[in-house]
Design a protein around this motif. Structure first.
Motif, PDB file in Angstrom:
ATOM      1  N   LEU A 207      33.791   1.093  18.554  1.00  0.00           N
ATOM      2  CA  LEU A 207      35.065   1.815  18.633  1.00  0.00           C
ATOM      3  C   LEU A 207      36.150   0.924  19.227  1.00  0.00           C
ATOM      4  O   LEU A 207      37.303   0.924  18.771  1.00  0.00           O
ATOM      5  N   ALA A 208      35.753   0.116  20.240  1.00  0.00           N
ATOM      6  CA  ALA A 208      36.736  -0.785  20.843  1.00  0.00           C
ATOM      7  C   ALA A 208      37.224  -1.784  19.797  1.00  0.00           C
ATOM      8  O   ALA A 208      38.422  -2.029  19.650  1.00  0.00           O
ATOM      9  N   GLU A 209      36.310  -2.327  19.030  1.00  0.00           N
ATOM     10  CA  GLU A 209      36.673  -3.315  18.000  1.00  0.00           C
ATOM     11  C   GLU A 209      37.615  -2.676  16.965  1.00  0.00           C
ATOM     12  O   GLU A 209      38.599  -3.269  16.551  1.00  0.00           O
ATOM     13  N   LEU A 210      37.288  -1.451  16.597  1.00  0.00           N
ATOM     14  CA  LEU A 210      38.104  -0.766  15.588  1.00  0.00           C
ATOM     15  C   LEU A 210      39.517  -0.519  16.119  1.00  0.00           C
ATOM     16  O   LEU A 210      40.503  -0.726  15.419  1.00  0.00           O
ATOM     17  N   SER A 211      39.602  -0.115  17.371  1.00  0.00           N
ATOM     18  CA  SER A 211      40.957   0.207  17.849  1.00  0.00           C
ATOM     19  C   SER A 211      41.736  -1.059  18.201  1.00  0.00           C
ATOM     20  O   SER A 211      42.960  -1.096  18.065  1.00  0.00           O
ATOM     21  N   ASN A 212      41.026  -2.132  18.588  1.00  0.00           N
ATOM     22  CA  ASN A 212      41.760  -3.348  18.969  1.00  0.00           C
ATOM     23  C   ASN A 212      42.156  -4.232  17.791  1.00  0.00           C
ATOM     24  O   ASN A 212      42.999  -5.103  17.917  1.00  0.00           O
ATOM     25  N   SER A 213      41.480  -4.056  16.676  1.00  0.00           N
ATOM     26  CA  SER A 213      41.813  -4.998  15.591  1.00  0.00           C
ATOM     27  C   SER A 213      42.704  -4.319  14.549  1.00  0.00           C
ATOM     28  O   SER A 213      42.738  -3.087  14.449  1.00  0.00           O
ATOM     29  N   ASP A 214      43.399  -5.164  13.785  1.00  0.00           N
ATOM     30  CA  ASP A 214      44.244  -4.602  12.726  1.00  0.00           C
ATOM     31  C   ASP A 214      43.379  -4.190  11.548  1.00  0.00           C
ATOM     32  O   ASP A 214      43.791  -3.472  10.652  1.00  0.00           O
ATOM     33  N   GLU A 215      42.188  -4.715  11.601  1.00  0.00           N
ATOM     34  CA  GLU A 215      41.257  -4.515  10.497  1.00  0.00           C
ATOM     35  C   GLU A 215      40.687  -3.097  10.531  1.00  0.00           C
ATOM     36  O   GLU A 215      40.325  -2.612  11.588  1.00  0.00           O
ATOM     37  N   SER A 216      40.611  -2.428   9.375  1.00  0.00           N
ATOM     38  CA  SER A 216      39.896  -1.166   9.414  1.00  0.00           C
ATOM     39  C   SER A 216      38.757  -1.162   8.397  1.00  0.00           C
ATOM     40  O   SER A 216      38.122  -0.152   8.182  1.00  0.00           O
TER      41      SER A 216
END
Ligand SMILES: C[S@@+](CC[C@H](N)C(=O)[O-])C[C@H]1O[C@@H](n2cnc3c(N)ncnc32)[C@H](O)[C@@H]1O
Length: 874
Positions: A207-216
């Motif tokens: 979840l952290a990676e998803l919210s921190n990156s522009d990538e979805s």
């Protein structure tokens, strides 16, 4: 030292890791538990010092958490407990015991906080609370209201739910791709939980990676997280990234919700910990997971497992699921462990040629790599993994097995396997015929082989089965027999073969040559009949566990263990492992000599039963005195069986009262029934179509309106039967005679007497006089009493084919072969007593049965011990 002293050692601050490990094991053993596995000590370090999973028998288990010095179980807060309960929950163990050096808390994680019991402990009372017996008392007394569902059910529901959601977002997405995304999710989550135990502070990395990156894009997020853990995504041969890429069109919101559900779905009290699950429970989840995802429409009808569909899987649409309960896998693994020198066991070369999701292979590896065994090290673990082979023709099953084994490797060594696992996606029978799998090659072959009915097999598969069986082929063979033969070929001399088979293997004609080969060249080590077990409710409950050793019986002289288990499977299988003979009302375990298997059919009898069987066999069979025939077979019951009220009075002559199985009770039959069956006879002779049309026009018209269905029957299309006739209606000379009838499937004998010959029965056998002179009242009463006796019940239970849930299927052949006392040798006064008892309408049913049972067992010649054995008089 005693349990209390070991406990002090476990908890003391200054104890070294090595000493603590030994003390943990000794503590558990002193309280009669079997230590199963120690868990990572770093879980909740502030409060807990160690965790141990313990077992008793095959099914009972508890997680023990030893609290750090100075901590008290009574002082743990609800949130501390909830966090620690994650351990038992993720291991699929309901009971969790928190132990400090002066108190104990016993909690059920599905019912917390309701079931939360506190005890203070001292040297004198520790075993009252913590021994297996003490614990059983406490846990059995609890009336448990469950707030949560087990972890495996929840994971499966999450997957089922997301399968639906994703399939609606990405129409036409195939099962293979779905399995790839779920495999990737499980793997990444397991890596995360594994790392978290070591150092990770971050709560929810995905979840952290998803919210921190522009990538979805989901595939990118999963890869990025793996790289964070220093795992190269492209090195993972069990994840198909091309498939995973197909889910990149999911929007960020959907991906976020998917991730949340893989941490902790909203309705659940505990976080998932896939690393913990991976070690002990994921194999169980996979079995259901595979059934949820992998079965195609065609396979789900044709492939039947010997084992049940779990009720919780019913929701993922009648998947025909294949599920070997963990305890069977554990049993086989332990049997191998206990019967192989330890060094050899750790390097055993094992194959499962129909591996499904790999439950057998995984369980063997879990035992080979047990962290509680101090001889296990990295070299032995690598050797164990290098010696494991699996085959499945379903590519998805293979990738689940690879993932499951890779995760196990990860949680035991902290690394993914450096060499590819030897799981091959091919047809095992082909591989055997092409010699890719060699004869005499494996130390152990374990399998729950596919059971596909001959009619569902294509030509190519039938040929393969014939070729594998070669000279062992006898009559129409099912697919499983080819796997039995192959397993026997590929085991090395001295090696083991462990199989889950249908119970019919013991006596069916088509397995006779395989049985005969076993009796000549193999030693039967164990044969456990689980076919009466209730746990196997649902499809295909015909389970037999068979363990063979490839050593001629004459050389080995090892006695075989026989187990007949109707309940308490855990203690029963434990007794098999311990080599203990036991006889309880629920199960019996005993030894027999190898020549026991020289017989054509393998009827599993204890010494007491053997004596009874010999005594019964001194009598002639029922077929000598009476005629046994099968009821009618129409080929289209839906058309030929109708409601009586729909038949015009004038045409009743061609419709006979039809007695349903459930309407038959001991001795008595109903006065009236509601259904009738078409009975095309007139004056004792079969009717012709023309006569039927003229004399019974309404009935003819009715049949004509169903001509389409009736013509589809096999016998009609082969021109062996006219379209309007039942296939085997049985003439009035059979059906309309006084006779004894019974249901086709029975738990206890229910033989009723059709005194006037007014009923028709379907499929099930009927007993009637050999000629009309024998239709006399007293004779029918006599045989009905014999058939309803405890002796007959025992005989049919042991000799007739089993159906699920302990039901016995009564066939003409089994009834014909049943020994019965000769009526001519029975004193007339006794015949009269029997007959009067049956005719006495005012007699108490139970008393009547007790009295008749006593008389019949005397006529059979049973002594007091045998009567007691059969509970005659109870
Ligand atoms: C009854 S399941 C057993 C699965 C698992 N070992 C278990 O015990 O739960 C049978 C498995 O055999 C596989 N299978 C069927 N025919 C096969 C064949 N000819 N070669 C290899 N695998 C086969 C099926 O795909 C299925 O996964």
């Amino acid at each position: 030292m005693k349990a209390f002293d070991y406990l002090q050692q476990v908890i003391a601050d200054r104890t070294t890791d090595e000493t603590r490990r030994v003390a943990l094991k000794s503590f558990a053993t002193a309280l009669d538990w079997t230590p199963h596995s120690e868990l990572r000590e770093r879980y909740q370090t502030a409060t807990a010092i160690s965790h141990l999973v313990v077992e008793h028998g095959i099914e009972n288990a508890a997680a023990l958490t030893f609290l750090a010095p100075g901590e008290r179980a009574s002082e743990l807060s609800a949130s501390q407990i909830e966090k620690l309960l994650e351990i038992s929950y993720n291991n699929l163990i309901d009971w969790h015991i928190f132990i400090s050096n002066n108190d104990v808390r016993i909690v059920n994680n599905l019912s917390f906080p309701d079931v939360d019991n506190l005890y203070s402990i001292r040297e004198e009372n520790i075993s009252d609370v913590l021994s297996v017996t003490g614990f059983n008392e406490i846990s059995r007394n609890e009336k448990i209201k469950k707030y949560d569902r087990r972890c495996d059910e929840v994971v499966i529901n999450v997957i089922a739910r997301w399968k639906k959601i994703i399939s609606s977002e990405i129409p036409n997405i195939d099962n293979k791709s779905l399995s790839s995304i779920f495999n990737a999710m499980i793997f990444v989550r397991a890596c995360e939980d594994q790392k978290r135990q070591d150092f990770l502070d971050e709560e929810r990395v995905l979840l952290a990676e998803l919210s921190n990156s522009d990538e979805s894009k989901i595939s990118e997020i999963l890869r990025a997280v793996l790289r964070k853990f220093e795992i190269m995504p492209d090195d993972l041969n069990f994840i198909d990234w091309e498939d995973v890429n197909k889910f990149d069109i999911l929007d960020k919101y959907t991906v976020e919700n998917l991730f949340i559900d893989f941490y902790r779905p909203r309705s659940v009290s505990y976080n998932f910990n896939f690393a913990l699950m991976s070690k002990h429970a994921l194999s169980r989840i996979y079995e259901k997971y595979i059934s949820l995802l992998y079965y195609t429409e065609n396979e789900k009808d044709s492939q039947i497992s010997f084992l049940p569909t779990l009720p919780s899987v019913a929701q993922p649409e009648k998947s025909g699921s294949v599920f070997t309960p963990q305890y069977i896998a554990s049993f086989f693994s332990r049997y191998l462990r206990d019967n192989t020198p330890p060094r050899r066991f750790r390097q055993l070369k094992v194959i499962d040629p129909a591996c499904g999701s790999g439950i057998f292979l995984r369980t063997v590896l879990e035992h080979q790599a047990s962290p509680l065994d101090f001889r296990v090290d990295r070299t032995s673990i690598d050797a164990a993994f290098a010696n494991i082979y699996g085959i499945d023709r379903d590519p998805n099953a293979c990738s689940a097995t690879r993932l499951s084994l890779a995760l196990l490797h990860l949680v035991i060594t902290d690394e993914i396997p450096s060499r590819p696992l030897q799981i091959s996606n091919t047809d095992a029978l082909d591989a055997f015929l092409n010699r890719e799998v060699g004869v005499n090659s494996f130390d152990a072959v374990i399998a729950n082989p596919p059971y596909i009915k001959l009619d569902h097999l294509n030509e190519a598969d039938r040929d393969k089965i014939s070729n594998v069986l070669g000279d062992l082929k006898e009559q129409r063979v099912d697919s499983y027999l080819a796997f039995v033969a192959m397993a026997m070929h590929i085991a090395r001399p001295g090696g083991f073969v462990c199989l889950v088979l249908p119970q019919a293997f013991l006596s069916s004609r088509n397995a006779s040559k395989v049985r005969s080969w076993i009796s000549k060249e193999f030693t039967v080590r164990l044969c456990a009949d689980l076919s009466s077990l209730d746990v196997f409710s649902g499809v295909g409950a015909y389970t037999l566990l068979l363990i063979l050793e490839k050593v001629g019986p004459r050389q080995s002289q090892v006695r075989a263990t026989i187990a007949k288990i109707a309940d308490y499977v855990g203690p029963a299988l434990q007794a098999c492992l311990d080599g203990r003979a036991v006889d309880t009302p629920y199960y019996s375990v005993f030894d027999v000599e190898q020549d026991y298997f020289d017989k054509v059919n393998w009827v599993l009898l204890s010494p007491e039963e053997n004596r009874l069987d010999r005594l019964l066999n001194s009598h002639k069979t029922l077929s000598v005195y009476m005629s046994v025939k099968q009821g009618f077979v129409t080929g289209a019951d839906k058309v030929f069986i109708r409601s009586k009220k729909d038949i015009p009075l004038k045409e009743r002559a061609v419709w006979l009262d039809y007695l349903k199985d459930r309407e038959i009770s001991r001795y008595e039959l109903p006065k009236n029934v509601n259904s009738v069956v078409f009975f095309p006879f007139q004056n004792g002779k079969p009717l012709e179509e023309k006569e039927l049309k003229e004399l019974y026009p309404k009935s003819y018209e009715y049949l004509l309106s169903h001509k389409g269905i009736l013509e589809k029957r096999g016998a009609v299309s082969r021109h062996a039967n006219p379209w309007w006739r039942p296939v085997r209606p049985r003439g009035p000379d059979v059906m309309c005679r006084p006779k004894i009838v019974c249901p086709h499937l029975m738990l206890v004998p229910r033989f009723g007497i059709d005194r006037r010959g007014s009923f028709a029965v379907s499929h099930t056998p009927m007993v009637l006089g050999r000629d009309a002179d024998d239709d006399n009242h007293v004779l029918l009463n006599y045989f009905a009493a014999v058939l309803n006796s405890s002796v007959a019940r025992w005989y049919l239970n042991t000799h007739a084919p089993r159906y699920s849930k302990g039901y016995v299927r009564i066939e003409v052949a089994s009834l014909k072969a049943m020994p019965v006392p000769n009526p001519k040798n029975v004193p007339i006064s006794t015949l009269k007593t029997i007959s009067d008892k049956i005719d006495d309408q005012n007699c108490n049913e139970k008393e009547r049965q007790i009295e008749l049972d006593e008389i019949i067992s005397d006529l059979f010649g049973l002594d007091i011990e045998l009567k007691r054995y059969l509970n005659v008089g109870d």
